[in-house]
Design an enzyme around this catalytic site. Structure first.
Site, PDB file in Angstrom:
ATOM      1  N   ASP A  70       0.826  -1.207   0.000  1.00  0.00           N
ATOM      2  CA  ASP A  70       0.000   0.000   0.000  1.00  0.00           C
ATOM      3  C   ASP A  70       0.861   1.258   0.000  1.00  0.00           C
ATOM      4  OD1 ASP A  70       0.811  -0.821   2.581  1.00  0.00           O
ATOM      5  OD2 ASP A  70      -0.716   0.414   3.541  1.00  0.00           O
ATOM      6  N   GLU A 102      -0.642  -1.966   5.242  1.00  0.00           N
ATOM      7  CA  GLU A 102       0.243  -1.904   6.413  1.00  0.00           C
ATOM      8  C   GLU A 102       0.202  -0.530   7.060  1.00  0.00           C
ATOM      9  OE1 GLU A 102       3.506  -0.809   8.825  1.00  0.00           O
ATOM     10  OE2 GLU A 102       3.323  -0.060   6.780  1.00  0.00           O
TER      11      GLU A 102
END
Length: 397
Positions: free
Chosen positions: A90, A148
């Site tokens: 991400d 995350e």
């Protein structure tokens, strides 16, 4: 030298040769992902890119694991242990300010923490392992994790969805822009902190700036809170232990001649030890309650627990260090704990493993989460070699 040692060394040489041959492709993958970042829990195209990569290889994988996660499994021809490797994918809500050809094409979103590099590294390593599958022992689980950067994160949901089923050990790395290329930082025990946050709302009584005696000034009350909270670490935490409390936001927007009716404060707490984490949460509540009583105001405090501390296992960390010591061009250094948070912590709560930092400082290093963040792309090949050597070498442990 035993026959097994010779076999392991030969396998490592072939693995490294394949990784070196794929280095240019790895850089291309990283730059493509850097140009097309997606925010936490919204990484649909990135997840599809990872799935398409494994489809083309003919590698078995599961999609939508715990959300947008992807888990691929590469089975060796020989029996052995099951080793997991993890990479996050991400990005962050930051405007890319670098002047490079692979600059983010998405307004207000960029890979400012190296997750694009993590993904490129693991995909390239997966390709090499797949090509060597007839020579491998055991099974290799490639965990491509979403989200995350934003709690509750993707790790915990992926674990609940079975990404660690049958796994004997897990290894993970973070490309680190503050550590020189060629250096790997490791640590047994806590290496990254638990990351919590709090939100405090002060409800006073607003009024005219000329008549403060008729009000309960939320700005003054909020200021007292900041001062009182800043004393918790220095006066309530044992100096031998570590903790950080930072108030990052204080909002009480009003006209210049108006006493604030309310104020909102937001901040973060970082700790390593569970008892210190508990202490900080308790003491923040106590300070808030005491300040409310002393100022005759209403103060609401919400405390949110984020990721726990990343605690590396001793045996796997020792094994990692021995693995690195056998490689050329890289030095293992015991690093200091980092106050940043990482949901890799959840994996280590479930299976043995270790998390380490691969030095990736560019010529002009910027901190992680900075608009001009970048890293030395040579570090991806080094990270792939270390993870590959650790994963295959662990079969002999």
């Amino acid at each position: 030298m035993t026959e097994q040692t010779v076999s392991t060394e030969n396998l490592q040489e072939r693995l490294f040769s394949k990784l070196e041959a794929s280095n240019e492709d790895m850089i291309k993958i990283r730059r493509y992902l850097h140009m097309h970042p997606e925010l936490s829990f919204k990484e649909y195209k990135t997840a599809q890119y990872i799935q398409d990569f494994y489809k083309e290889l003919g590698v078995e994988f599961r999609a939508n694991v715990g959300g947008n996660g992807v888990v691929a499994r590469i089975k060796g021809a020989k029996p052995g242990k099951t080793v997991a490797l993890r990479a996050d994918f991400d990005a962050l809500p930051i405007q890319d300010q670098k002047d490079v050809e692979y600059k983010s094409t998405v307004d207000g979103v960029m890979h400012a923490c190296g997750h694009d590099g993590h993904t490129a590294t693991l995909l390239t390593l997966a390709k090499a392992l797949h090509e060597l599958r007839d020579e491998l022992a055991g099974e290799y689980v490639m965990i491509h994790q979403h989200a995350e950067e934003f709690a509750p994160g993707g790790a915990i949901s992926m674990i609940e969805d079975g990404c660690l089923d049958g796994v004997d050990a897990i290894f993970g790395t973070h490309l680190w822009s503050q550590t020189p290329y060629g250096t790997v930082e490791y640590r047994t025990g806590p290496i990254m902190a638990a990351a919590d946050r709090f939100e405090i709302k002060v409800q006073g009584r607003g009024g005219h700036g000329a008549n403060p005696h008729q009000t309960k000034d939320a700005v003054v009350i909020g200021s007292q809170l900041v001062q009182n909270l800043q004393q918790l670490v220095s006066r309530r935490v044992d100096p031998i232990e570590s903790a950080v409390l930072s108030v990052g936001s204080f909002v009480a927007e009003n006209a210049f001649n108006v006493i604030a009716d309310s104020a909102e404060l937001k901040g973060t707490v970082r700790t390593f030890q569970p008892e210190i984490r508990d202490l900080m949460e308790t003491e923040i509540a106590r300070v808030v309650e005491g300040t409310a009583i002393s100022t005759d105001s209403e103060i609401d405090c919400k405390y949110f627990r984020g990721y726990p501390a990343v605690v590396n296992h001793a045996a796997e960390t020792d094994f990692l260090v021995k693995t690195i010591e056998g490689l050329e061009g890289v030095e293992a250094v015991e690093g200091a704990p980092q106050m940043g948070g990482e949901d890799f912590a959840y994996y280590l709560e479930n299976v043995p493993g270790t998390f380490f930092f691969t030095g990736a400082a560019p010529e002009e290093p910027y901190p992680h989460h900075h608009p001009r963040f970048d890293f030395d792309e040579r570090a991806m090949l080094q990270a792939a070699k270390i993870l590959g050597a650790a994963a295959t070498g662990y079969q002999g442990e």
